[in-house]
Every structure is written in C-alpha cells, then in structure tokens.
Write an enzyme that holds these catalytic residues in place. Structure first.
Site, short mmCIF file in Angstrom:
data_model
loop_
_atom_site.label_atom_id
_atom_site.label_comp_id
_atom_site.label_asym_id
_atom_site.label_seq_id
_atom_site.Cartn_x
_atom_site.Cartn_y
_atom_site.Cartn_z
N ASP A 24 0.85 -1.06 0.14
CA ASP A 24 0.20 -0.10 -0.10
C ASP A 24 0.83 1.35 -0.02
O ASP A 24 0.58 2.50 -0.65
CB ASP A 24 -0.93 0.03 1.25
CG ASP A 24 -2.12 -0.79 0.91
OD1 ASP A 24 -2.46 -1.22 -0.26
OD2 ASP A 24 -2.82 -1.35 1.95
N GLY A 25 1.96 1.30 0.75
CA GLY A 25 3.03 2.47 0.75
C GLY A 25 3.39 2.93 -0.65
O GLY A 25 3.45 3.94 -0.96
N ASN B 106 -4.06 8.44 2.51
CA ASN B 106 -4.57 8.00 3.58
C ASN B 106 -4.85 8.66 4.89
O ASN B 106 -5.90 9.10 5.37
CB ASN B 106 -3.55 6.96 4.20
CG ASN B 106 -3.77 5.51 3.76
OD1 ASN B 106 -4.65 4.93 3.10
ND2 ASN B 106 -3.02 4.34 3.91
N ASP B 107 -3.75 9.61 5.25
CA ASP B 107 -3.97 10.37 6.39
C ASP B 107 -2.91 11.19 6.71
O ASP B 107 -1.95 11.20 6.05
CB ASP B 107 -4.03 9.51 7.79
CG ASP B 107 -3.12 8.44 7.92
OD1 ASP B 107 -1.95 8.77 7.58
OD2 ASP B 107 -3.24 7.43 8.31
N ASP C 54 -2.25 12.38 22.32
CA ASP C 54 -0.97 11.81 21.80
C ASP C 54 -0.99 12.28 20.60
O ASP C 54 0.18 12.47 19.99
CB ASP C 54 -0.72 10.16 21.88
CG ASP C 54 -0.80 9.72 23.03
OD1 ASP C 54 -0.29 10.57 24.27
OD2 ASP C 54 -0.58 8.53 23.60
N THR D 33 -9.21 3.06 7.27
CA THR D 33 -9.09 1.53 7.80
C THR D 33 -7.35 1.12 8.12
O THR D 33 -7.12 0.09 8.25
CB THR D 33 -9.39 0.36 6.62
OG1 THR D 33 -8.48 0.86 5.62
CG2 THR D 33 -10.81 0.52 6.19
N TYR E 233 -4.37 3.86 10.34
CA TYR E 233 -4.30 4.45 11.84
C TYR E 233 -5.32 4.72 12.32
O TYR E 233 -5.76 4.45 13.57
CB TYR E 233 -3.31 5.50 11.62
CG TYR E 233 -2.49 5.99 12.97
CD1 TYR E 233 -3.01 5.34 14.21
CD2 TYR E 233 -1.79 7.24 13.12
CE1 TYR E 233 -2.28 5.63 15.37
CE2 TYR E 233 -1.36 7.73 14.43
CZ TYR E 233 -1.43 6.82 15.27
OH TYR E 233 -1.11 7.54 16.64
#
Length: 304
Positions: free
Chosen positions: A69-70, A134-135, A164, A175, A177
């Site tokens: 995925d990366g 993703n994020d 945190d 889906t 982190y």
C-alpha cells in the site's frame, strides 16, 4: 493500447523483477513503452527506460505499482489530477488498496490492453503542497509528550485537542491508523474527512466527520513548542509554534484500475476481519470464494 507509456513505481526492497519482465514483454507485444524514475532504476533492470521525475509524470498514460500500500500511495501521489489509471500489484502484505496479485498480473495486463476494466476514483487530503491519500497525523515533536492542537472549521473555532496525536484521514485511510485509534470505517463513496484524536486527555475526545466543502485548519497554539505532522507515513515535518495546517478534501484526485469490484470487496472484508471487524463464523465462511467452498464440500463428502 498502441504507443501506450506505462510508468513503474516499485518497492525499494521487494523482489519485483519477475513482474517487471512480464510487463516489459507485454508492452513490447502491444506496442507500449515502459519507463521508470531514477530512484527505481536499481529495481527494474536495464530494459526499462529511465526518465526524470518530471518527464515520468508528463509521459505516462498509466502507472503500475509493484509493492504494498505504501508503494501504491506513492504512485497515486505522482499523478494527482492527471486522471491517469493506476494499477496496483501486491508485492507487500495486506494491500487494502490493491486488487491484483503477482500471479494475476498477466491476465490483468491483457484486460488492461483490451479496455476491460473500470476506474475507481479516490479522494485525497491536500495540506499546503502536501497530498495524502490515507492520512495526515499530527504529533508532539518531543517523544512521549502530548500535543495541544486547535481546530478551526469554516473560520470558526471548534475547540482543541490534547493527547498523543490527531489523525485527519480520507475514507480510504479510515481503515489504517484511524481504525487502530478507534475511529470510524468510512465508505469510499462518502466525500468526507475524519478527525480522530489518539489517547485524548482533554478537549475534543471523539472522532469528528466533516464534509468535502468544509475548510479545516489545524493550528499549533503554542508560542514556543513545535509539533510534527506526517503525510501517509512519510518522514515528519515541523508544524512550528503558531503555524497553521489547512486541510481540504479533493475528490476524484486519482483513478485506480479495478477488474472485479465484487472480488476486491470480498478480499478487503477478509482483511478487515483480520483486524477484528466483528463477524460471526457463518459470516466469515461467506467471504470464502464459492469455488473454494464447493471444493471443500466435495472433499468433506469423500472423507469417512
């Protein structure tokens, strides 16, 4: 697909040469050209044309990602807004974004050449000149320290986070982190952004869902303490004291090649079940492809 230029984006360590050779043979047979960037030259071998990153983006008619995925996310970031189809081949692990395995690559290339595929649009987050499929994760700069981060939506203050980390994610990234932090799983068809606090101590303590037209600003309120933000897991960059990180959702940013949407959805349900998505045993059985279920039933009937 004559004179079609395919761009390869590969994982730096995975053994992908067999897939590369298959792609080269297929391209030669169909009149295509295969190119890669200098950073991937060592992985693709001497038969692939190496071009500059700028020429890569300008020339490619399609991109094939060889990795997990990366690697797929990196390939997608290269062609944001170009409407260039991106095909993922899973040389990684779970591969939520990827439909095709290395053993399925040859028929996938045939279907690609024949135009027998659909395109699945994916949204991304844009933050200044950064792109995340993703994020975007904001954390404290000091290890084992908490952060304080202000949230502004459409020009109005919506409170602050203390904990945190804070995750801003797309539906695709929900889906990742976000899910591990207790955030919601979001349908890819929903044009929304999720903001999820990690281990909140005070302030906003629940996930917040915002729409595609909302203007989101994450602000470091400190006068002297820097924060860090990371985009799709890439090395973190500073969010300096008093600095703002504007975040917006860009819909239809890139198109991913899909051959069998139903099969892809079934595979991802299996992967989500491995992440403890609550399914009963009878529901898990439903995820097994029908031919395998029939084969298992025949074998069961032959056993004494």
């Amino acid at each position: 697909m004559k004179h079609f230029t395919l761009g390869l984006v590969v994982h730096p360590d995975r053994r992908v040469l067999d897939s590369v050779r298959l792609i080269i043979r297929h391209a030669r047979r169909t009149g295509g050209v295969v190119v890669a960037r200098p950073c991937d030259a060592g992985q693709v071998g001497p038969e692939v044309e190496i071009v500059t990153p700028e020429e890569f983006v300008e020339r490619v008619d399609g991109v094939i990602s060889l990795g997990g995925d990366g690697t797929m996310l990196g390939a997608m970031r290269l062609v944001v807004g170009r409407q260039v189809p991106v095909l993922g081949v899973n040389h990684g692990h779970l591969g939520f974004l990827i439909e095709v395995t290395p053993s399925e690559l040859e028929p996938a290339l045939d279907r690609l050449a024949e135009g027998h595929y659909t395109l699945e649009p994916h949204s991304c987050l844009e933050a200044d000149d950064h792109t995340a499929f993703n994020d975007i994760v904001v954390t404290a700069a000091e290890p084992l320290s908490s952060l304080t981060l202000d949230l502004e939506v459409n020009g109005l203050s919506h409170g602050y986070y203390r904990g945190d980390a804070v995750i801003a994610c797309t539906p695709t990234g929900s889906t990742a982190y976000n899910y591990a932090a207790g955030g919601p799983v979001i349908s890819p068809s929903a044009p929304v952004v999720a903001l999820t606090p990690v281990a909140p101590m005070s302030g906003i303590s629940r996930p917040v869902i915002l729409g595609k037209d909302d203007r989101i600003v994450l602000r470091n309120p400190s006068g002297d303490v820097p924060l860090l933000f990371s985009v799709d897991g890439t090395p973190a960059e500073p969010l300096r004291p008093g600095a703002e990180l504007p975040v917006r959702l860009r819909t239809d940013a890139v198109d991913i090649v899909r051959f069998d949407v139903d099969a892809y959805a079934r595979r991802n349900r299996v992967k989500l079940s491995l992440l403890d998505l609550p399914l009963r045993p009878d529901q898990l059985v439903e995820l097994i492809p029908q031919p395998l279920r029939e084969q298992a039933e025949r074998l069961r009937q032959t056993m004494p």
